[in-house]
Design a protein around this motif. Structure first.
Motif, PDB file in Angstrom:
ATOM      1  N   ALA A  57      -1.940 -21.142 -28.181  1.00 37.84           N
ATOM      2  CA  ALA A  57      -2.501 -22.226 -28.772  1.00 37.84           C
ATOM      3  C   ALA A  57      -2.308 -22.472 -30.201  1.00 37.84           C
ATOM      4  CB  ALA A  57      -4.215 -22.277 -28.570  1.00 37.84           C
ATOM      5  N   MET A  58      -2.318 -21.600 -30.821  1.00 36.67           N
ATOM      6  CA  MET A  58      -1.960 -21.467 -32.319  1.00 36.67           C
ATOM      7  C   MET A  58      -0.745 -22.492 -32.818  1.00 36.67           C
ATOM      8  SD  MET A  58      -1.455 -18.294 -34.970  1.00 36.67           S
ATOM      9  CE  MET A  58       0.258 -18.071 -34.368  1.00 36.67           C
ATOM     10  N   GLY A  59       0.224 -22.189 -31.907  1.00 39.74           N
ATOM     11  CA  GLY A  59       1.619 -23.128 -32.130  1.00 39.74           C
ATOM     12  C   GLY A  59       1.378 -24.294 -31.960  1.00 39.74           C
ATOM     13  N   TRP A  60       0.702 -24.733 -30.661  1.00 47.18           N
ATOM     14  CA  TRP A  60       0.674 -26.105 -30.255  1.00 47.18           C
ATOM     15  C   TRP A  60      -0.333 -26.908 -31.261  1.00 47.18           C
ATOM     16  CZ3 TRP A  60      -4.173 -28.587 -29.170  1.00 47.18           C
ATOM     17  CH2 TRP A  60      -3.940 -29.679 -28.286  1.00 47.18           C
ATOM     18  N   LEU A  61      -1.359 -26.164 -32.003  1.00 46.35           N
ATOM     19  CA  LEU A  61      -2.290 -26.798 -32.772  1.00 46.35           C
ATOM     20  C   LEU A  61      -1.335 -26.718 -34.006  1.00 46.35           C
ATOM     21  CD1 LEU A  61      -5.344 -27.505 -32.697  1.00 46.35           C
ATOM     22  CD2 LEU A  61      -5.759 -25.596 -33.724  1.00 46.35           C
ATOM     23  N   THR A  62      -0.731 -25.899 -34.478  1.00 45.06           N
ATOM     24  CA  THR A  62       0.035 -26.064 -35.947  1.00 45.06           C
ATOM     25  C   THR A  62       0.912 -27.353 -35.695  1.00 45.06           C
ATOM     26  OG1 THR A  62       0.003 -23.581 -36.154  1.00 45.06           O
ATOM     27  CG2 THR A  62       1.589 -24.951 -37.235  1.00 45.06           C
ATOM     28  N   GLN A  63       1.757 -27.618 -34.363  1.00 42.03           N
ATOM     29  CA  GLN A  63       2.548 -28.755 -34.410  1.00 42.03           C
ATOM     30  C   GLN A  63       1.731 -30.005 -34.769  1.00 42.03           C
ATOM     31  OE1 GLN A  63       5.914 -29.044 -34.314  1.00 42.03           O
ATOM     32  NE2 GLN A  63       6.025 -26.804 -34.362  1.00 42.03           N
ATOM     33  N   LYS A  64       0.552 -29.945 -33.964  1.00 39.58           N
ATOM     34  CA  LYS A  64      -0.462 -31.053 -33.964  1.00 39.58           C
ATOM     35  C   LYS A  64      -0.636 -31.598 -35.583  1.00 39.58           C
ATOM     36  CE  LYS A  64      -4.610 -33.195 -31.729  1.00 39.58           C
ATOM     37  NZ  LYS A  64      -5.667 -32.768 -30.769  1.00 39.58           N
ATOM     38  N   THR A  65      -1.314 -30.169 -36.146  1.00 37.18           N
ATOM     39  CA  THR A  65      -1.711 -30.415 -37.600  1.00 37.18           C
ATOM     40  C   THR A  65      -0.474 -30.866 -38.665  1.00 37.18           C
ATOM     41  OG1 THR A  65      -3.335 -28.625 -37.012  1.00 37.18           O
ATOM     42  CG2 THR A  65      -2.752 -29.053 -39.198  1.00 37.18           C
ATOM     43  N   LEU A  66       0.846 -30.387 -38.447  1.00 34.09           N
ATOM     44  CA  LEU A  66       1.746 -30.779 -39.180  1.00 34.09           C
ATOM     45  C   LEU A  66       1.950 -32.189 -39.016  1.00 34.09           C
ATOM     46  CD1 LEU A  66       4.151 -27.744 -38.744  1.00 34.09           C
ATOM     47  CD2 LEU A  66       2.651 -28.394 -40.546  1.00 34.09           C
ATOM     48  N   THR A  67       1.940 -32.826 -37.569  1.00 31.48           N
ATOM     49  CA  THR A  67       2.115 -33.891 -37.483  1.00 31.48           C
ATOM     50  C   THR A  67       1.168 -35.040 -38.047  1.00 31.48           C
ATOM     51  OG1 THR A  67       3.313 -33.359 -35.298  1.00 31.48           O
ATOM     52  CG2 THR A  67       2.571 -35.720 -35.520  1.00 31.48           C
ATOM     53  N   GLU A  68      -0.165 -34.467 -37.741  1.00 30.38           N
ATOM     54  CA  GLU A  68      -1.330 -35.398 -38.277  1.00 30.38           C
ATOM     55  C   GLU A  68      -1.216 -35.500 -39.894  1.00 30.38           C
ATOM     56  OE1 GLU A  68      -6.111 -35.549 -37.992  1.00 30.38           O
ATOM     57  OE2 GLU A  68      -4.881 -34.868 -36.382  1.00 30.38           O
ATOM     58  N   GLY A  69      -0.573 -34.354 -40.427  1.00 32.95           N
ATOM     59  CA  GLY A  69      -0.622 -34.120 -42.007  1.00 32.95           C
ATOM     60  C   GLY A  69       0.648 -34.947 -42.533  1.00 32.95           C
ATOM     61  N   GLY A  70       1.546 -35.538 -41.474  1.00 32.06           N
ATOM     62  CA  GLY A  70       2.808 -36.116 -42.204  1.00 32.06           C
ATOM     63  C   GLY A  70       3.913 -35.548 -42.519  1.00 32.06           C
ATOM     64  N   VAL A  71       3.891 -34.056 -42.192  1.00 29.49           N
ATOM     65  CA  VAL A  71       4.756 -33.276 -43.263  1.00 29.49           C
ATOM     66  C   VAL A  71       5.588 -32.380 -41.949  1.00 29.49           C
ATOM     67  CG1 VAL A  71       3.498 -33.021 -45.047  1.00 29.49           C
ATOM     68  CG2 VAL A  71       2.827 -31.467 -43.325  1.00 29.49           C
ATOM     69  N   LYS A  72       5.487 -32.741 -40.500  1.00 33.75           N
ATOM     70  CA  LYS A  72       6.022 -31.795 -39.728  1.00 33.75           C
ATOM     71  C   LYS A  72       7.501 -31.698 -39.997  1.00 33.75           C
ATOM     72  CE  LYS A  72       7.110 -31.407 -34.950  1.00 33.75           C
ATOM     73  NZ  LYS A  72       6.739 -31.864 -33.329  1.00 33.75           N
ATOM     74  N   GLU A  73       8.611 -32.910 -40.278  1.00 35.24           N
ATOM     75  CA  GLU A  73       9.924 -32.935 -40.362  1.00 35.24           C
ATOM     76  C   GLU A  73      10.205 -32.068 -41.510  1.00 35.24           C
ATOM     77  OE1 GLU A  73      13.591 -35.601 -40.744  1.00 35.24           O
ATOM     78  OE2 GLU A  73      11.625 -36.456 -40.383  1.00 35.24           O
ATOM     79  N   GLU A  74       9.654 -31.987 -42.782  1.00 39.01           N
ATOM     80  CA  GLU A  74       9.903 -31.314 -43.759  1.00 39.01           C
ATOM     81  C   GLU A  74       9.531 -29.773 -43.698  1.00 39.01           C
ATOM     82  OE1 GLU A  74       7.912 -34.149 -43.544  1.00 39.01           O
ATOM     83  OE2 GLU A  74       8.347 -35.417 -45.038  1.00 39.01           O
ATOM     84  N   VAL A  75       8.207 -29.368 -43.273  1.00 38.46           N
ATOM     85  CA  VAL A  75       8.019 -27.986 -42.971  1.00 38.46           C
ATOM     86  C   VAL A  75       8.806 -27.492 -41.800  1.00 38.46           C
ATOM     87  CG1 VAL A  75       6.218 -26.448 -42.358  1.00 38.46           C
ATOM     88  CG2 VAL A  75       5.587 -28.413 -43.729  1.00 38.46           C
ATOM     89  N   MET A  76       9.147 -28.086 -40.829  1.00 37.05           N
ATOM     90  CA  MET A  76       9.965 -27.247 -39.805  1.00 37.05           C
ATOM     91  C   MET A  76      11.372 -26.986 -40.405  1.00 37.05           C
ATOM     92  SD  MET A  76       8.067 -26.915 -37.212  1.00 37.05           S
ATOM     93  CE  MET A  76       9.248 -26.187 -36.269  1.00 37.05           C
TER      94      MET A  76
END
Length: 240
Positions: free
Chosen positions: A124-143
């Motif tokens: 769940a932590m990983g799923w929630l992290t992806q959701k949080t990064l996406t909502e924060g608009g930083v997923k591509e940069e952080v990944m």
């Protein structure tokens, strides 16, 4: 008229599936429960994505304590009623003193930073992290800086302490036992970064009453302190 009771055994035994992050908060309560009831509780701790896959394959426990509602909903047909027990928030773990000056999710995109997160499919932590990064608009940069994805937060903490990671996104409870080595930076302004942990009893369990008493033990006031000491927030909600 037949009585709706548990199957008789000389020493009753139930199986509990639980997200790994909940272990420090519930182990003592379960041990007390075993001694008081004269029963055995077989615990299976793992990332909730892994536990859900096992249940969908036919391995159904008597009770399930999920890391987040999403991973209870995926097996809702097996656990039609659940009760929310606690909440846990995602944080950014950094080395003590925060030498790299990490203050937000966007800072995890700094050049040459080694970042660890949970595995999206395994916990769940990983799923929630992806959701949080996406909502924060930083997923591509952080990944781009993510060098490891693990099934549990404890693994991330161990890698932080060994020096193989500069930062990690994990639960606040994961940091509870490592305060002398790590600091936790709160993630602000993103509601989905908070996970809610529901407890459910399997509808087809042959020891429903015993599993229900375990649920009551975990919801008791004596258990509340153990949760809060481990970095969880306590919530009170009726079954739904």
């Amino acid at each position: 008229m037949p009585v709706d009771g548990d199957a008789w055994t000389e020493q009753p035994e139930i199986t509990l599936y639980s997200g790994s992050m909940l272990r420090p908060a519930i182990e003592a309560t379960i041990t007390d429960f075993e001694q008081r009831e004269g029963v055995r509780v077989t615990r299976v701790y793992n990332g909730c994505g892994i536990l859900v896959a096992q249940m969908k394959a036919g391995q159904v426990p008597d009770a399930y304590f999920a890391c987040d509602m999403e991973f209870m909903n995926q097996v809702r047909s097996l656990f039609p009623e659940s009760e929310n027990v606690s909440q846990n928030e995602l944080v950014i773990l950094v080395k003590k003193g925060n030498p790299l000056g990490i203050k937000s999710l966007l800072d995890l995109a700094k050049p040459n930073l080694r970042v660890g997160i949970g595995h999206e499919k395994q916990c769940a932590m990983g799923w929630l992290t992806q959701k949080t990064l996406t909502e924060g608009g930083v997923k591509e940069e952080v990944m781009k800086n993510v060098v490891v994805q693990t099934p549990t937060g404890d693994m991330l903490v161990n890698q932080m302490r060994s020096g193989s990671l500069d930062a990690a996104v994990a639960y606040l409870s994961n940091a509870a036992g490592s305060a002398e080595f790590l600091d936790a930076i709160r993630i602000k302004g993103i509601p989905c970064s908070v996970a809610t942990q529901p407890f459910g009893v399997a509808k087809d369990s042959t020891h429903k009453h015993l599993a229900e008493r375990l649920r009551q033990a975990i919801r008791a006031d004596s258990s509340k302190e153990r949760f809060t000491n481990e970095g969880f927030q306590w919530v009170g909600e009726k079954p739904h």
